[in-house]
Design a protein around this motif. Structure first.
Motif, PDB file in Angstrom:
ATOM      1  N   ALA A  95     -76.826  64.103 -18.861  1.00  8.70           N
ATOM      2  CA  ALA A  95     -76.940  63.209 -20.032  1.00  8.70           C
ATOM      3  C   ALA A  95     -77.373  62.013 -20.158  1.00  8.70           C
ATOM      4  O   ALA A  95     -77.207  61.335 -19.224  1.00  8.70           O
ATOM      5  N   GLU A  96     -78.414  61.495 -20.810  1.00 11.53           N
ATOM      6  CA  GLU A  96     -78.968  59.970 -20.689  1.00 11.53           C
ATOM      7  C   GLU A  96     -78.366  59.245 -21.665  1.00 11.53           C
ATOM      8  O   GLU A  96     -77.184  59.497 -22.602  1.00 11.53           O
ATOM      9  N   PRO A  97     -78.279  58.116 -21.114  1.00 16.27           N
ATOM     10  CA  PRO A  97     -77.415  56.794 -21.870  1.00 16.27           C
ATOM     11  C   PRO A  97     -77.900  56.602 -23.263  1.00 16.27           C
ATOM     12  O   PRO A  97     -79.114  56.974 -23.511  1.00 16.27           O
ATOM     13  N   ILE A  98     -77.099  55.923 -24.065  1.00 21.84           N
ATOM     14  CA  ILE A  98     -77.522  55.390 -25.194  1.00 21.84           C
ATOM     15  C   ILE A  98     -78.268  54.135 -25.236  1.00 21.84           C
ATOM     16  O   ILE A  98     -79.003  53.768 -26.366  1.00 21.84           O
ATOM     17  N   PHE A  99     -78.169  53.499 -24.148  1.00 25.91           N
ATOM     18  CA  PHE A  99     -78.899  52.247 -23.916  1.00 25.91           C
ATOM     19  C   PHE A  99     -78.726  51.770 -22.278  1.00 25.91           C
ATOM     20  O   PHE A  99     -77.793  52.317 -21.739  1.00 25.91           O
ATOM     21  N   ALA A 100     -79.899  51.491 -21.956  1.00 19.44           N
ATOM     22  CA  ALA A 100     -80.046  50.872 -20.619  1.00 19.44           C
ATOM     23  C   ALA A 100     -80.675  49.540 -20.238  1.00 19.44           C
ATOM     24  O   ALA A 100     -81.432  49.229 -21.151  1.00 19.44           O
ATOM     25  N   TRP A 101     -80.191  48.555 -19.240  1.00 19.11           N
ATOM     26  CA  TRP A 101     -80.744  47.295 -19.012  1.00 19.11           C
ATOM     27  C   TRP A 101     -81.562  47.276 -17.976  1.00 19.11           C
ATOM     28  O   TRP A 101     -80.971  47.839 -16.815  1.00 19.11           O
ATOM     29  N   THR A 102     -82.719  46.984 -17.748  1.00 19.75           N
ATOM     30  CA  THR A 102     -83.577  46.709 -16.623  1.00 19.75           C
ATOM     31  C   THR A 102     -84.158  45.260 -16.763  1.00 19.75           C
ATOM     32  O   THR A 102     -85.148  45.287 -17.676  1.00 19.75           O
ATOM     33  N   PRO A 103     -84.318  44.190 -16.048  1.00 23.90           N
ATOM     34  CA  PRO A 103     -83.081  44.031 -14.705  1.00 23.90           C
ATOM     35  C   PRO A 103     -81.696  44.372 -15.260  1.00 23.90           C
ATOM     36  O   PRO A 103     -81.346  44.263 -16.592  1.00 23.90           O
ATOM     37  N   THR A 104     -80.936  44.399 -14.072  1.00 26.19           N
ATOM     38  CA  THR A 104     -79.486  44.730 -14.349  1.00 26.19           C
ATOM     39  C   THR A 104     -78.736  43.451 -14.916  1.00 26.19           C
ATOM     40  O   THR A 104     -79.173  42.428 -14.601  1.00 26.19           O
ATOM     41  N   ILE A 105     -77.555  43.571 -15.546  1.00 32.70           N
ATOM     42  CA  ILE A 105     -76.898  42.451 -16.068  1.00 32.70           C
ATOM     43  C   ILE A 105     -75.460  42.705 -15.668  1.00 32.70           C
ATOM     44  O   ILE A 105     -74.574  41.644 -15.765  1.00 32.70           O
ATOM     45  N   ALA A 106     -74.758  43.753 -14.924  1.00 35.08           N
ATOM     46  CA  ALA A 106     -73.589  44.008 -14.283  1.00 35.08           C
ATOM     47  C   ALA A 106     -72.606  44.204 -15.472  1.00 35.08           C
ATOM     48  O   ALA A 106     -71.830  43.099 -15.888  1.00 35.08           O
ATOM     49  N   PRO A 107     -72.732  45.240 -16.327  1.00 35.74           N
ATOM     50  CA  PRO A 107     -71.777  45.415 -17.447  1.00 35.74           C
ATOM     51  C   PRO A 107     -70.146  45.790 -17.237  1.00 35.74           C
ATOM     52  O   PRO A 107     -70.104  46.680 -16.078  1.00 35.74           O
ATOM     53  N   SER A 108     -69.255  45.234 -17.477  1.00 39.91           N
ATOM     54  CA  SER A 108     -67.823  45.562 -17.226  1.00 39.91           C
ATOM     55  C   SER A 108     -67.037  46.232 -18.373  1.00 39.91           C
ATOM     56  O   SER A 108     -67.236  47.121 -19.005  1.00 39.91           O
ATOM     57  N   GLY A 109     -66.068  45.657 -18.666  1.00 40.02           N
ATOM     58  CA  GLY A 109     -65.133  46.150 -19.661  1.00 40.02           C
ATOM     59  C   GLY A 109     -65.603  46.218 -21.095  1.00 40.02           C
ATOM     60  O   GLY A 109     -66.576  45.395 -21.326  1.00 40.02           O
ATOM     61  N   ILE A 110     -65.397  47.073 -21.985  1.00 35.51           N
ATOM     62  CA  ILE A 110     -65.894  47.484 -23.047  1.00 35.51           C
ATOM     63  C   ILE A 110     -64.589  47.671 -24.331  1.00 35.51           C
ATOM     64  O   ILE A 110     -63.763  48.430 -23.909  1.00 35.51           O
ATOM     65  N   ASP A 111     -65.034  47.378 -25.416  1.00 35.37           N
ATOM     66  CA  ASP A 111     -64.079  47.664 -26.534  1.00 35.37           C
ATOM     67  C   ASP A 111     -64.650  47.648 -27.818  1.00 35.37           C
ATOM     68  O   ASP A 111     -66.025  47.523 -27.776  1.00 35.37           O
ATOM     69  N   PHE A 112     -64.258  48.398 -28.781  1.00 41.14           N
ATOM     70  CA  PHE A 112     -64.865  48.764 -29.991  1.00 41.14           C
ATOM     71  C   PHE A 112     -64.194  47.684 -31.157  1.00 41.14           C
ATOM     72  O   PHE A 112     -62.946  47.673 -31.132  1.00 41.14           O
ATOM     73  N   TYR A 113     -65.200  46.939 -31.831  1.00 42.56           N
ATOM     74  CA  TYR A 113     -64.738  46.002 -33.081  1.00 42.56           C
ATOM     75  C   TYR A 113     -64.632  46.696 -34.313  1.00 42.56           C
ATOM     76  O   TYR A 113     -65.771  47.078 -34.672  1.00 42.56           O
ATOM     77  N   SER A 114     -63.505  46.910 -34.872  1.00 44.87           N
ATOM     78  CA  SER A 114     -63.664  47.638 -36.092  1.00 44.87           C
ATOM     79  C   SER A 114     -62.922  46.939 -37.494  1.00 44.87           C
ATOM     80  O   SER A 114     -62.773  47.555 -38.474  1.00 44.87           O
ATOM     81  N   HIS A 115     -62.745  45.756 -37.166  1.00 36.94           N
ATOM     82  CA  HIS A 115     -62.110  44.857 -38.069  1.00 36.94           C
ATOM     83  C   HIS A 115     -62.767  43.986 -39.070  1.00 36.94           C
ATOM     84  O   HIS A 115     -64.114  43.932 -38.759  1.00 36.94           O
ATOM     85  N   ASN A 116     -62.153  43.669 -40.124  1.00 33.76           N
ATOM     86  CA  ASN A 116     -63.008  42.865 -41.302  1.00 33.76           C
ATOM     87  C   ASN A 116     -62.772  41.321 -40.929  1.00 33.76           C
ATOM     88  O   ASN A 116     -63.796  40.484 -41.461  1.00 33.76           O
ATOM     89  N   SER A 117     -62.141  40.869 -39.662  1.00 30.35           N
ATOM     90  CA  SER A 117     -62.047  39.354 -39.440  1.00 30.35           C
ATOM     91  C   SER A 117     -63.293  38.883 -39.176  1.00 30.35           C
ATOM     92  O   SER A 117     -63.771  37.768 -39.552  1.00 30.35           O
ATOM     93  N   ILE A 118     -64.150  39.512 -38.153  1.00 31.54           N
ATOM     94  CA  ILE A 118     -65.412  39.168 -37.936  1.00 31.54           C
ATOM     95  C   ILE A 118     -66.090  40.255 -38.483  1.00 31.54           C
ATOM     96  O   ILE A 118     -66.553  41.174 -37.466  1.00 31.54           O
ATOM     97  N   PRO A 119     -66.940  40.137 -39.559  1.00 33.54           N
ATOM     98  CA  PRO A 119     -67.639  41.096 -40.401  1.00 33.54           C
ATOM     99  C   PRO A 119     -68.912  41.301 -39.549  1.00 33.54           C
ATOM    100  O   PRO A 119     -69.307  42.423 -39.508  1.00 33.54           O
TER     101      PRO A 119
END
Length: 367
Positions: free
Chosen positions: A272-296
Motif C-alpha cells: 500500500a502506498e502512502p497518501i503523502f510523502a516528504w523528501t527530505p524528511t521532516i520527522a513526523p510524529s503525533g497526528i490528530d484530525f480536526y473536525s470543529h467549526n472553531s477554526i474553520p
C-alpha cells in the motif's frame, strides 16, 4: 423584450443576494478564517510523549521517564497520577503511547505502552490499568515481548469504533523485522481490549494487522479509517491509510512504488502506498484530525506534530479523505521539536514539545 430584460435583472440580483447571504451564514457555506493565538500552558516537562483529551476534561500526558499526569487545561497545573517503576528510558525509548477506554466514565481503564528490561533484553509491553480517581491500580499485561530499541520504537495507541486496540511498533533498529510476519516489530498490531486476539485478524492467532513499517509514531481513527504518520530513512516520511493485512513496504520500498525495483516488489507483495510523502524528511510524529467549526480553516484536516522541522502541519484532505490537497505550516522554529497534539471538544489544540529541556504544552485557540 424590455420586460424580459427587467425580469432577468431582478432575478440575477435576487440570486446574488441569496447566495451572498448563504456564504456569510456561519451555519453553511465557507466561513472566514479564524485568528489564532498560541501560548504556553504548562512547562518544566521532561520528554513528554503522549497527550490526549480525557473524558474527565483533563489533558492526560506521559513522559518518557515513566510519569503519567493529568493537566488542567484552564490553569496548566499538572497533577501526577502514577509513575511506572519498571520503565527503562534509553535513547528514544521509555514510557510512550497511552489511550483511555472510550467508555472511561464507566470503565476507567488506561492503556499504556512502554519499554523495560526483561531478563536483560530491552523489550516493549502493553499494560492496562484501572484509574481509581487518584492513581492507577490493577495492572494487566495485554502484550509483551515486542522488540524495543533506543530508536524506531513506534508505539502510538488508538482504539477503533468497534473497540479494538491498535498498537504501532517500529522495526526496533533491525529493518528486516518489518517484513517478517512472525516478528512483532515493524507492525501495527490489533487486539481486543482484554488482550485476546480478534478472530478476524489476518492471521489466525496473531496480533498482526499490517506490516512493513519502519517507525510509525502517529495514529488516529477518523470514523473507521485509520491514518498513521511514519518516519522514513533518509527519504520519504509518510502519511498512510492503514489497511488490513497490507504491506507498507519497508525496507524494500520507501514512500511510493516509483523505482523499477520497488514496482516489482510492490506488485508481488500487496504494498500500500502512502497518501503523502516528504523528501527530505521532516520527522513526523503525533497526528490528530480536526473536525470543529472553531477554526474553520483547519476543518477536515489532519494536524501533524513535526520533530526535525519543528512545526505543526495542517494536511487538508479532499472530500473522500484519501488525498492531501493542501499543506500549511504553523509555528515553525517557535517552540522547537513537536511530539504530539490533542484536540478539545470545543476545538482548542494542545501541542507537546520534545526538546528534553523545559518541555511545554502549547495551547492554540481562537483569538
Amino acid at each position: 423584450m424590455k420586460k424580459w430584460t427587467i425580469f432577468a435583472a431582478i432575478f440575477c440580483v435576487a440570486l446574488f443576494i441569496t447566495c451572498k447571504k448563504n456564504s456569510d451564514d456561519t451555519g453553511s457555506g465557507t466561513q472566514p478564517d479564524a485568528t489564532l493565538t498560541d501560548a504556553v500552558l504548562t512547562q518544566n516537562l521532561s520528554f513528554p510523549w503522549e497527550i490526549l483529551w480525557g473524558p474527565d476534561n483533563k489533558l492526560w500526558i506521559t513522559e518518557r521517564g515513566g510519569k503519567i499526569s493529568r493537566v488542567d487545561p484552564a490553569t496548566g497545573v499538572a497533577t501526577p497520577v502514577f509513575t511506572l517503576s519498571d520503565v527503562v528510558s534509553q535513547g528514544e525509548g521509555g514510557l510512550l503511547g497511552m489511550v483511555l477506554h472510550p467508555d472511561f466514565s464507566t470503565i476507567p481503564e488506561v492503556f499504556v505502552a512502554y519499554n523495560y528490561n526483561k531478563a536483560g533484553v530491552y523489550t516493549k509491553k502493553i499494560v492496562k490499568f484501572t484509574y481509581n480517581g487518584t492513581t492507577l491500580v490493577n495492572p494487566v499485561v495485554l502484550l509483551d515481548n515486542i522488540p524495543a530499541s533506543t530508536t524506531h520504537n513506534g508505539t502510538r495507541l488508538a482504539i477503533s469504533p468497534d473497540k479494538k486496540l491498535f498498537v504501532t511498533s517500529g522495526d526496533a533498529s533491525v529493518s528486516s523485522r518489518a517484513q517478517d510476519k512472525t516478528n512483532s516489530a515493524g507492525k501495527i498490531q490489533r487486539i481486543n481490549l482484554d488482550g485476546s486476539i480478534p478472530a478476524d485478524n489476518p492471521v489466525a492467532g496473531s496480533t498482526l494487522w499490517s506490516y512493513g513499517h519502519r517507525n510509525p509514531q502517529g495514529l488516529v481513527f477518523v470514523g473507521d479509517r485509520l491514518y498513521s504518520s511514519e518516519h522514513g530513512n533518509t527519504t520519504d516520511d509518510e502519511v498512510n491509510i492503514i489497511q488490513k493485512d497490507r504491506n507498507f513496504g519497508w525496507p524494500n520500498v520507501e514512500g511510493f512504488c516509483n523505482t523499477t525495483t520497488e514496482q516489482t516488489f510492490c506488485a508481488a507483495n500487496n504494498v500500500a502506498e502512502p497518501i503523502f510523502a516528504w523528501t527530505p524528511t521532516i520527522a513526523p510524529s503525533g497526528i490528530d484530525f480536526y473536525s470543529h467549526n472553531s477554526i474553520p480553516q483547519w476543518k477536515n484536516s489532519l494536524l501533524l506534530a513535526v520533530l526535525k522541522d519543528q512545526e505543526l502541519l495542517q494536511l487538508k484532505l479532499n472530500t473522500a479523505g484519501d488525498k492531501v490537497e493542501v499543506i500549511n505550516t504553523f509555528y515553525k522554529n517557535t517552540y522547537g521539536r513537536m511530539r504530539d497534539l490533542a484536540i478539545s471538544p470545543i476545538g482548542d489544540v494542545y501541542i507537546i514539545t520534545s526538546n528534553g529541556s523545559n518541555d511545554k504544552i502549547i495551547k492554540v485557540s481562537v483569538k
